[in-house]
Design an enzyme around this catalytic site. Structure first.
Site, PDB file in Angstrom:
ATOM      1  N   HIS A 268       0.875  -1.189   0.000  1.00  0.00           N
ATOM      2  CA  HIS A 268       0.000   0.000   0.000  1.00  0.00           C
ATOM      3  C   HIS A 268       0.905   1.230   0.000  1.00  0.00           C
ATOM      4  O   HIS A 268       1.634   1.451  -0.958  1.00  0.00           O
ATOM      5  CB  HIS A 268      -0.933  -0.118   1.211  1.00  0.00           C
ATOM      6  CG  HIS A 268      -2.083   0.820   1.246  1.00  0.00           C
ATOM      7  ND1 HIS A 268      -2.457   1.604   0.194  1.00  0.00           N
ATOM      8  CD2 HIS A 268      -2.969   1.116   2.251  1.00  0.00           C
ATOM      9  CE1 HIS A 268      -3.517   2.330   0.531  1.00  0.00           C
ATOM     10  NE2 HIS A 268      -3.846   2.057   1.777  1.00  0.00           N
ATOM     11  N   HIS A 307      -2.475  -2.133  -9.973  1.00  0.00           N
ATOM     12  CA  HIS A 307      -3.411  -1.493  -9.056  1.00  0.00           C
ATOM     13  C   HIS A 307      -4.688  -2.314  -9.035  1.00  0.00           C
ATOM     14  O   HIS A 307      -5.084  -2.852 -10.059  1.00  0.00           O
ATOM     15  CB  HIS A 307      -3.712  -0.057  -9.508  1.00  0.00           C
ATOM     16  CG  HIS A 307      -4.292   0.774  -8.422  1.00  0.00           C
ATOM     17  ND1 HIS A 307      -5.635   0.778  -8.140  1.00  0.00           N
ATOM     18  CD2 HIS A 307      -3.707   1.605  -7.535  1.00  0.00           C
ATOM     19  CE1 HIS A 307      -5.842   1.581  -7.116  1.00  0.00           C
ATOM     20  NE2 HIS A 307      -4.698   2.094  -6.732  1.00  0.00           N
ATOM     21  N   ASP A 363       2.896   5.395  -7.041  1.00  0.00           N
ATOM     22  CA  ASP A 363       4.139   5.239  -6.287  1.00  0.00           C
ATOM     23  C   ASP A 363       5.377   5.078  -7.153  1.00  0.00           C
ATOM     24  O   ASP A 363       6.496   5.138  -6.653  1.00  0.00           O
ATOM     25  CB  ASP A 363       4.037   4.018  -5.359  1.00  0.00           C
ATOM     26  CG  ASP A 363       3.107   4.291  -4.206  1.00  0.00           C
ATOM     27  OD1 ASP A 363       3.153   5.420  -3.695  1.00  0.00           O
ATOM     28  OD2 ASP A 363       2.341   3.397  -3.831  1.00  0.00           O
TER      29      ASP A 363
HETATM   30  N1  ACO Z   1       4.591  -7.134 -10.604  1.00  0.00           N
HETATM   31  C1  ACO Z   1       4.434  -8.344 -11.198  1.00  0.00           C
HETATM   32  N2  ACO Z   1       3.278  -9.000 -11.286  1.00  0.00           N
HETATM   33  C2  ACO Z   1       2.197  -8.418 -10.756  1.00  0.00           C
HETATM   34  C3  ACO Z   1       2.268  -7.151 -10.113  1.00  0.00           C
HETATM   35  C4  ACO Z   1       3.512  -6.514 -10.060  1.00  0.00           C
HETATM   36  N3  ACO Z   1       3.647  -5.319  -9.476  1.00  0.00           N
HETATM   37  N4  ACO Z   1       1.042  -6.818  -9.667  1.00  0.00           N
HETATM   38  C5  ACO Z   1       0.221  -7.824 -10.008  1.00  0.00           C
HETATM   39  N5  ACO Z   1       0.921  -8.790 -10.670  1.00  0.00           N
HETATM   40  C6  ACO Z   1       0.387 -10.010 -11.264  1.00  0.00           C
HETATM   41  C7  ACO Z   1       0.061 -11.045 -10.215  1.00  0.00           C
HETATM   42  O1  ACO Z   1       1.156 -11.919  -9.972  1.00  0.00           O
HETATM   43  C8  ACO Z   1      -1.112 -11.757 -10.847  1.00  0.00           C
HETATM   44  O2  ACO Z   1      -0.603 -12.618 -11.849  1.00  0.00           O
HETATM   45  P1  ACO Z   1      -1.288 -14.079 -12.056  1.00  0.00           P
HETATM   46  O3  ACO Z   1      -2.691 -13.776 -12.508  1.00  0.00           O
HETATM   47  O4  ACO Z   1      -0.437 -14.726 -13.075  1.00  0.00           O
HETATM   48  O5  ACO Z   1      -1.246 -14.745 -10.719  1.00  0.00           O
HETATM   49  C9  ACO Z   1      -1.864 -10.643 -11.576  1.00  0.00           C
HETATM   50  O6  ACO Z   1      -0.851  -9.663 -11.873  1.00  0.00           O
HETATM   51  C10 ACO Z   1      -2.962 -10.020 -10.744  1.00  0.00           C
HETATM   52  O7  ACO Z   1      -2.389  -9.568  -9.523  1.00  0.00           O
HETATM   53  P2  ACO Z   1      -3.156  -9.490  -8.141  1.00  0.00           P
HETATM   54  O8  ACO Z   1      -2.164  -9.642  -7.043  1.00  0.00           O
HETATM   55  O9  ACO Z   1      -4.319 -10.429  -8.178  1.00  0.00           O
HETATM   56  O10 ACO Z   1      -3.716  -8.037  -8.207  1.00  0.00           O
HETATM   57  P3  ACO Z   1      -4.281  -7.223  -6.974  1.00  0.00           P
HETATM   58  O11 ACO Z   1      -5.345  -6.354  -7.507  1.00  0.00           O
HETATM   59  O12 ACO Z   1      -4.642  -8.130  -5.840  1.00  0.00           O
HETATM   60  O13 ACO Z   1      -3.014  -6.381  -6.482  1.00  0.00           O
HETATM   61  C11 ACO Z   1      -1.491  -4.665  -6.070  1.00  0.00           C
HETATM   62  C12 ACO Z   1      -2.867  -5.027  -6.634  1.00  0.00           C
HETATM   63  C13 ACO Z   1      -1.390  -5.095  -4.590  1.00  0.00           C
HETATM   64  C14 ACO Z   1      -1.326  -3.149  -6.128  1.00  0.00           C
HETATM   65  C15 ACO Z   1      -0.402  -5.372  -6.920  1.00  0.00           C
HETATM   66  O14 ACO Z   1      -0.486  -4.973  -8.276  1.00  0.00           O
HETATM   67  C16 ACO Z   1       1.013  -5.153  -6.381  1.00  0.00           C
HETATM   68  O15 ACO Z   1       1.449  -5.890  -5.489  1.00  0.00           O
HETATM   69  N6  ACO Z   1       1.749  -4.134  -6.906  1.00  0.00           N
HETATM   70  C17 ACO Z   1       3.062  -3.833  -6.418  1.00  0.00           C
HETATM   71  C18 ACO Z   1       2.953  -3.027  -5.142  1.00  0.00           C
HETATM   72  C19 ACO Z   1       2.510  -1.621  -5.388  1.00  0.00           C
HETATM   73  O16 ACO Z   1       3.025  -0.917  -6.269  1.00  0.00           O
HETATM   74  N7  ACO Z   1       1.561  -1.152  -4.549  1.00  0.00           N
HETATM   75  C20 ACO Z   1       1.058   0.231  -4.610  1.00  0.00           C
HETATM   76  C21 ACO Z   1      -0.361   0.234  -5.021  1.00  0.00           C
HETATM   77  S1  ACO Z   1      -0.923   1.884  -5.181  1.00  0.00           S
HETATM   78  C22 ACO Z   1      -1.186   2.382  -3.591  1.00  0.00           C
HETATM   79  O17 ACO Z   1      -1.376   1.637  -2.681  1.00  0.00           O
HETATM   80  C23 ACO Z   1      -1.142   3.794  -3.371  1.00  0.00           C
END
Ligand code: ACO
Length: 428
Positions: A268, A307, A363
């Site tokens: 987050h 996201h 971010d």
């Molecule tokens: N890098 C690589 N792969 C990713 C990423 C990433 N940053 N984010 C999602 N994926 C992949 C997952 O592995 C998943 O792949 P799969 O379907 O093969 O298993 C698919 O994309 C869907 O991902 P989820 O985890 O289901 O997506 P969710 O909506 O739950 O997660 C989140 C959103 C937490 C923001 C995620 O994209 C992430 O961890 N990003 C990196 C952390 C980040 O930048 N957070 C800041 C968010 S903005 C904020 O809070 C202000």
């Protein structure tokens, strides 16, 4: 004829049910009438991580994740970032309308008037280790404010809520700056009420021996715009914590501490800190393909990408990229920017990221700007928590005044053991 309802047939019993659809949603509580017999608890919705469940109705922030739209109270984020100040935006988020000149003067005065901390709060900060994470210090000290303002528990007294709102918005930058000064071993710099909200924040952070601190206007405006971008973001993890904890009718300082704790997590508000660590770990543009390969193999994530809601682009990321150019003209270019730009280019051309609709989020670039401005990485989530306080308080108040809201208490699907008898210790 088309009707705003959903007809469901339960194939276990053959019975049909008609559920009303309102604002694009059914009420999950309406599912409870779907039962196999009198003993049956009734059908529930199962939705881990709230992927498709609205927990509230809100009039504060609108997001269209597919189109990359973000609006506060109907105003596009781009227009607010272009023309408003953070305090003006905070007023809008909290009270629903842009303030008149007089209202803005009154609001600014009230917030600035509440920037000073009780001297005892300094003692809490003094008690932390020199290397304590400033977000840990912020979470703890904002919770401690509830003990200084016990009247804050009168949450249904509108005047009290207003007072705590002024205090929270006013004191968060001071707590944050004091935490920073403590970690640097620097004497605390007191608020200067002649400066703007963000100008004063920079003063409390960076003032050294000069009699009066004069913030650089470009950096002051950049922080103000970053604050506008972070003011609210509807039902994210931190805001959900604010509403959920606030629904127990605890005081707002304790609820803000819970929201800030949620924001601390690396998925987050901690993400921009992680972005910088990632960029430093990559080290040079030549190492990017190898890094991307690892991410695709499931060895870590590309931080600052992806996201839950935005599946096209994050409108905040676009604005931030523009601010970066202005900031770097003052501070000099952050060498990590080149790695970030190349990483973004490669990722956006890669099938793995395209298929999963992963784009840079707010971010991805904010950390690079903050670092160029002289903030240590540990301060990044703190810089997020300060402006988000207006969103948290607005959402908290909306929740309190919503007659449909009760203490937040989800159901569960119990999948554990069936009843069994206690086994004495010597028989196990
Ligand atoms: N890098 C690589 N792969 C990713 C990423 C990433 N940053 N984010 C999602 N994926 C992949 C997952 O592995 C998943 O792949 P799969 O379907 O093969 O298993 C698919 O994309 C869907 O991902 P989820 O985890 O289901 O997506 P969710 O909506 O739950 O997660 C989140 C959103 C937490 C923001 C995620 O994209 C992430 O961890 N990003 C990196 C952390 C980040 O930048 N957070 C800041 C968010 S903005 C904020 O809070 C202000």
């Amino acid at each position: 004829m088309a009707k705003d309802s959903l007809t469901i047939t339960d194939n276990r019993t053959g019975k049909s049910y008609e559920l009303p659809i309102q604002n694009g949603a059914i009420r999950t509580a309406d599912l409870r009438q779907i039962r196999t017999d009198e003993e049956d608890f009734g059908l529930m919705g199962y939705d881990p991580a709230f992927m498709n469940t609205a927990s509230c109705a809100s009039r504060i922030t609108y997001i269209d994740g597919e189109k990359g739209i973000l609006r506060y109270r109907g105003y596009p984020i781009e227009e607010l970032a272009e023309s408003a100040t953070y305090l003006e935006t905070a007023y809008l988020v909290l009270y629903g309308e842009l303030p008149t000149k007089k209202q803005l003067e009154g609001w600014t005065h009230e917030v600035i008037f509440h920037t000073i901390l009780h001297e005892n709060v300094k003692k809490f900060i003094d008690g932390f280790h020199h290397d304590a994470h400033p977000m840990g210090m912020l979470v703890s000290t904002v919770a401690a404010l509830s003990t200084f303002y016990p009247e804050a528990k009168h949450i249904f007294d509108a005047e009290s809520r207003k007072k705590q709102t002024h205090r929270l918005i006013g004191k968060m930058p001071t707590l944050a700056a004091f935490a920073y000064r403590h970690s640097r071993g620097l004497p605390y710099a007191y608020p200067d009420n002649d400066l703007s909200y963000t100008g004063n924040f920079l003063n409390m952070l960076f003032k050294m021996t000069e009699v009066t601190y004069k913030p650089n206007p470009i950096l002051e405006r950049a922080v103000d715009v970053l604050f506008i971008l972070h003011a609210d973001h509807e039902q994210n993890c931190g805001t959900n914590a604010m509403r959920s904890v606030g629904s127990s009718h605890v005081d707002p300082y304790s609820a803000v501490a819970a929201a800030a704790a949620a924001l601390y997590g690396p998925l987050h508000g901690g993400a921009n800190e992680e972005v910088l660590r990632m960029l430093m770990q990559i080290g040079s543009k030549g190492n990017i393909p190898e890094f991307i390969k690892k991410v695709k193999a499931g060895e870590g994530r590309l931080m600052g990408f992806g996201h839950r809601v935005y599946k096209n682009y994050d409108p905040r990321a676009k604005i931030i990229k523009r601010i970066a150019d202005q900031v770097f003209e003052v501070t000099g270019r952050n060498p990590l920017l080149d790695i970030a730009i190349e990483l973004e280019r490669i990722a956006l051309e890669d099938d793995y990221f395209i298929k999963r609709k992963l784009y840079p989020n707010v971010d991805f670039y904010s950390g690079i700007i903050y670092q160029a401005m002289g903030f240590p990485m540990e301060m990044f989530p703190v810089l997020f928590a300060i402006p988000r306080t207006s969103g948290w308080v607005a959402q908290w108040e909306e929740m309190l005044l919503d007659s449909e809201q009760k203490i937040a208490r989800p159901r569960q699907l119990y999948l554990g053991p069936a009843p069994r008898r206690y086994v004495p210790l010597d028989k196990r």
